[in-house]
Design an enzyme around this catalytic site. Structure first.
Site, PDB file in Angstrom:
ATOM      1  N   CYS A 120      -5.520  -3.391   2.099  1.00 27.26           N
ATOM      2  CA  CYS A 120      -5.368  -3.463   3.548  1.00 27.26           C
ATOM      3  C   CYS A 120      -6.682  -3.670   4.306  1.00 27.26           C
ATOM      4  CB  CYS A 120      -4.633  -2.204   4.027  1.00 27.26           C
ATOM      5  SG  CYS A 120      -3.956  -2.346   5.699  1.00 27.26           S
ATOM      6  N   LYS A 170      -9.276   2.450  -2.539  1.00 27.64           N
ATOM      7  CA  LYS A 170      -9.617   1.852  -1.244  1.00 27.64           C
ATOM      8  C   LYS A 170     -10.991   2.330  -0.781  1.00 27.64           C
ATOM      9  CE  LYS A 170      -7.411   0.991   3.256  1.00 27.64           C
ATOM     10  NZ  LYS A 170      -6.216   1.305   4.073  1.00 27.64           N
ATOM     11  N   GLU A 229       0.841  -1.197   0.000  1.00 26.61           N
ATOM     12  CA  GLU A 229       0.000   0.000   0.000  1.00 26.61           C
ATOM     13  C   GLU A 229       0.878   1.250   0.000  1.00 26.61           C
ATOM     14  OE1 GLU A 229      -3.609   1.872   2.801  1.00 26.61           O
ATOM     15  OE2 GLU A 229      -2.581   0.033   3.392  1.00 26.61           O
TER      16      GLU A 229
END
Length: 262
Positions: free
Chosen positions: A144, A110, A41
């Site tokens: 994540c 995300k 990330e």
């Protein structure tokens, strides 16, 4: 498909230096027979860099994407990486997949932002399932915290994702996610999950490493330690097909009972 996970925080604050780290890792991965290299990330710029996130953010087709396309082409392998994406007035925490011939295959923003730091610096995405075809596999992207929501991963399973790439900035004390949650996600959704983390101290965060590629049997094919490392593991389509045939989770679902979830 041999897959390489680059566990590294690179050089926070320097896109130029991180491209050099990625280039060197791509060379090692290709020499080891990898067809895909995945980086963590926000690898392009660093994660805990404050207002530099907005300063260093680029569009999905920006100069850095062109540079990574060149790296992928020269080494003959696909590359997935995390970066801050500039889109009009918004900045997204994004991940992009580029093919071995330099084609941009998929870009994901995300959807679940973690903590005040991310909510202060990013706008969440709103497309939960982003996929691309790569070497006969359907590859999905997630970042994540997203993988900690079972609904997110199940949506990928229902959409046919074979390999879920999860660039990560997993920090202490949440290492149980890498150790326990990720293998369970792979098993309950009958897919491979590649979880590739940052490592070491960065600003206020201590990243725990432990990058892993888990198979549909819930077993880690590879797992990194706590330092910088390039780990490799194979994604086997034949094993995946056999595992899906033997495990009935998806076909035994009863969606009519799940209305209360939404």
């Amino acid at each position: 498909m041999r897959t390489a996970l680059l566990q590294s925080s690179g050089r926070p604050g320097s896109t130029v230096e991180n491209l050099k780290v990625l280039d060197e890792a791509a060379g090692r991965a290709a020499a080891a027979g990898a067809a895909l290299l995945a980086a963590p990330e926000m690898f392009l710029t660093g994660y805990a860099i404050g207002d530099d996130i907005a300063r260093l953010a680029e569009p999905a087709d920006g100069d850095a994407a062109d540079a990574i396309a060149d790296i992928a082409s020269r080494h003959g392998l696909a590359i997935a990486y995390g970066y801050p994406e500039r889109s009009s007035d918004a900045v997204h925490n994004s991940a992009q997949l580029i093919s071995a011939d330099g084609t941009r295959l998929a870009n994901y923003r995300k959807t679940h932002l973690f903590g005040c730091f991310e909510r202060d610096h990013f706008t969440p995405g709103d497309q939960p399932v982003v996929q691309a075809e790569l070497n006969g596999l359907r590859v999905g992207l997630m970042i994540c915290y997203d993988v900690e929501f079972p609904e997110n991963v199940r949506a990928h399973a229902l959409a046919g994702t074979d390999l879920l790439l999860v660039p990560t900035a997993q920090m202490h004390p949440f290492q149980f996610v890498a150790e326990c949650v990720v293998p369970v996600r792979a098993f309950e959704n009958q897919m491979y999950v590649a979880y590739v983390n940052r490592v070491g101290q960065e600003g206020e965060f201590e990243f725990v490493g432990l990058s892993t590629l888990a198979g549909p049997d819930g077993i880690a094919r590879s797992r990194a330690g706590r330092g910088e490392e390039l780990v490799l593991a194979d994604v086997d389509p034949a094993f995946l097909a056999a595992s899906r045939e033997a495990n009935p989770y998806l076909k035994d679902r009863r969606p009519g009972l799940y209305g209360s979830l939404v």
